[in-house]
Motif scaffolding. Structure first.
Motif, PDB file in Angstrom:
ATOM      1  N   ALA A 199      -4.460   1.467  -1.571  1.00 35.32           N
ATOM      2  CA  ALA A 199      -4.317   0.070  -1.163  1.00 35.32           C
ATOM      3  C   ALA A 199      -3.615  -0.727  -2.248  1.00 35.32           C
ATOM      4  O   ALA A 199      -3.730  -0.421  -3.442  1.00 35.32           O
ATOM      5  CB  ALA A 199      -5.684  -0.526  -0.865  1.00 35.32           C
ATOM      6  N   ALA A 200      -2.885  -1.753  -1.856  1.00 36.19           N
ATOM      7  CA  ALA A 200      -2.161  -2.591  -2.820  1.00 36.19           C
ATOM      8  C   ALA A 200      -3.126  -3.167  -3.852  1.00 36.19           C
ATOM      9  O   ALA A 200      -4.167  -3.722  -3.507  1.00 36.19           O
ATOM     10  CB  ALA A 200      -1.445  -3.717  -2.085  1.00 36.19           C
ATOM     11  N   GLY A 253      -5.120   0.290   7.076  1.00 41.75           N
ATOM     12  CA  GLY A 253      -4.339   1.307   6.390  1.00 41.75           C
ATOM     13  C   GLY A 253      -4.711   2.731   6.751  1.00 41.75           C
ATOM     14  O   GLY A 253      -3.992   3.666   6.375  1.00 41.75           O
ATOM     15  N   TYR A 311      -4.099   7.608   0.527  1.00 45.23           N
ATOM     16  CA  TYR A 311      -3.758   6.189   0.683  1.00 45.23           C
ATOM     17  C   TYR A 311      -4.198   5.442  -0.561  1.00 45.23           C
ATOM     18  O   TYR A 311      -5.280   5.685  -1.104  1.00 45.23           O
ATOM     19  CB  TYR A 311      -4.474   5.637   1.914  1.00 45.23           C
ATOM     20  N   ASP A 344      -5.046  -1.573  -5.831  1.00 39.33           N
ATOM     21  CA  ASP A 344      -6.191  -0.704  -6.093  1.00 39.33           C
ATOM     22  C   ASP A 344      -5.808   0.402  -7.070  1.00 39.33           C
ATOM     23  O   ASP A 344      -4.616   0.652  -7.319  1.00 39.33           O
ATOM     24  CB  ASP A 344      -6.701  -0.095  -4.785  1.00 39.33           C
ATOM     25  N   SER A 364       0.836  -1.198   0.000  1.00 37.93           N
ATOM     26  CA  SER A 364       0.000   0.000   0.000  1.00 37.93           C
ATOM     27  C   SER A 364       0.876   1.255   0.000  1.00 37.93           C
ATOM     28  O   SER A 364       1.990   1.255   0.529  1.00 37.93           O
ATOM     29  CB  SER A 364      -0.940   0.004   1.208  1.00 37.93           C
TER      30      SER A 364
END
Length: 305
Positions: free
Chosen positions: A175-176, A222, A173, A178, A145
């Motif tokens: 997310a991994a 996160g 942020y 995304d 992330s």
């Protein structure tokens, strides 16, 4: 007579205590570098250097933003070579777990990924349909992330409207895996440098205009909580070592321990020190980008991978 002796003994004890405390503080500061070590200028042929990031082998990639270039410093030979001359005006950068170089490209206010052949692909183009203000710096957690700062600094190379694109200067942020940014903090004043702890539990963010460093707790999903002021000093780029010390830039390099106490300062003879990271195969070389130059400093501490 006895009272005077007791008084003298107390004075002696107090002096001894102060001397010991002073020696401990001095020793703690000197734990960062060996005696006699100082920053060494290794090249000075750029317009403005930024964004140092170390790959898995310890080689450092850094930008010459006005010239739209990214360079690579070989940690074994010391040779500096051109990586790409189409960097998207890259600013802050960080390597992900796949070995790709993630870059804040504020030519078009995007987030890019470079493979090691220098080929770029766009990761993020906007937030809720509008351009970002100008992605500045990025930190990637071990789960993949990303945390991204997006201040507004007007650039003379923008061909679009130079006005602010987003109503706030946000901390985001991603997310991994995304493709949509999430706003984490919309109340910041020119968020700039960013770095997290190796365990992924804390995040540090520099507020350039507010002249301070903020610290957050990173939650399991996160998101962030428990925002607090870590240090009353601003910074451009930042990095962290394996002891939790935080390295700030601007007027040289200033080091704070994990409790927020300043423990060292390394002057750099340039107008501005923009960013730092740890490179070298043992991650014990502090790589410093400063105005038209780059410097290295051999340390007793190590950066984190």
């Amino acid at each position: 007579m006895m009272k005077k002796r007791i008084s003298n003994s107390l004075v002696l004890l107090a002096c001894t205590f102060l001397c010991v405390m002073s020696a401990c503080t001095h020793a703690h500061s000197n734990d960062i570098v060996a005696e006699g070590e100082a920053p060494v200028k290794i090249s000075g042929s750029y317009s403005f250097t930024e964004g140092p990031a170390a790959d898995a082998k310890g080689n450092v990639f850094f930008t010459d933003q006005p010239n739209n270039r990214i360079y690579r410093w070989d940690c074994e030979s010391g040779e500096i070579t051109l990586f790409t001359d189409q960097s998207g005006r890259s600013n802050g950068m960080y390597f992900d777990a796949n070995g790709d170089l993630i870059a804040c490209t504020d030519m078009d206010n995007q987030l890019w990924s470079f493979d090691m052949q220098g080929h770029a692909r766009m990761l993020i183009a906007d937030y809720r349909g509008k351009l970002l203000n100008g992605p500045n710096d990025v930190w990637i957690a071990k789960d993949g992330s990303c945390y991204l700062t997006d201040p507004y600094f007007r650039r003379d190379y923008w061909t679009r409207s130079p006005e602010r694109q987003q109503p706030v200067e946000g901390l985001y942020y991603l997310a991994a895996g995304d493709t949509q940014l999430v706003m984490l903090d919309s109340t910041l004043s020119q968020p700039n440098g960013i770095v997290g702890t190796p365990d992924g539990k804390q995040l540090y963010v520099a507020e350039a205009k507010a002249d301070r460093i903020l610290k957050y707790d990173i939650l399991a999903d996160g998101s962030l909580s428990n925002r607090q002021v870590f240090a009353n000093m601003g910074s451009d780029g930042m990095t962290i070592d394996d002891r939790g010390n935080i390295y700030l830039t601007g007027d040289g390099v200033t080091v704070f321990d994990k409790d927020g106490h300043q423990i060292a300062h390394f002057p750099i003879p340039e107008d501005w020190t923009a960013n730092v990271c740890f490179g070298g195969k043992d991650r014990n070389i502090l790589f410093i980008t400063a105005s038209e130059s780059v410097y290295t400093l051999k340390t007793l501490v190590h950066g984190v991978k």
